[in-house]
Design an enzyme around this catalytic site. Sequence first.
Site: not given
Length: 274
Positions: A135, A238, A210-211, A171, A168, A236, A77, A127
């Site tokens: 980490c 729809e 668009g959402t 750790c 990481c 939108n 992506r 998001h």
Amino acid sequence: MEEQLYEIIKKVYDKNNRNLFTFLTGAGISADSGIPTYRGIDGIWIKGTQFHKPEEFGTYKYFKEHPEEVWQYSLFRKKMFENAKPNESHREIVEIENLLEDKFHLITQNIDNLHRRAGTKRIYEIHGNNREIKCSNGCREIVNLPDEIKGKDIDEDLTANDIELLKCKECGSWMRPNILWFDERYDEKTNKRFSALKIAKNSGILFIAGTSGATNLPIAIAETTLKYGGTIVDINTEDNLFTKLIKDKKNKIIIRGTSTETLKTIKEIFKNIC
């Protein structure tokens, strides 16, 4: 529609409080850049990956069990996002921000970085985003994905150097993409939950483009805007969950069409008002 938009925009612009103009965008805004939406007919979460449904693949639980596989898909992506270019909708939003300055805010569900690449400054990525990592054990702050790690084809494996860079340094646990997975909750540090809701509270108009409203924070943002007297403009192609939310409300405008053309109209209104 244009006259109605002008009247409500002018009214909010002239107010002394609750006068923010907030734009809430989702994957549909990036469709013209060649990035599949998530829940459209060809969407990422509809088609899933080659072997898994998204609800199992896009989870922290799955990452803990199969980190290399999840990173392979994430870097696929990354390549797709980097090859894409901001489209006209992204650019229209930048022009609107330039007109409104501090009265403008953008809340986006997108992790593709296209709003930032287009030039948007006042942005909240609820998001997360695909350019940062943290980490998986929680011991390090959010950092940028190392430049040495490149985007990959869908069937391209991680290199030994990739794996080393994705561990990481404190750790030894796997680093993970700084994005929200299906089995995680919104918070302020990663998702700007409280900041986004505060903006919604002070928004005179929330433009949604668009959402479909399939996750809970975007719906909460719309609900908060309505609760404090703001208007929802649903842009939108729809009907969606936002449409259901506002169908019996007076302070709403529903526009069925492409985001680009509607954003152009909104920009011209702001040019006349600002």
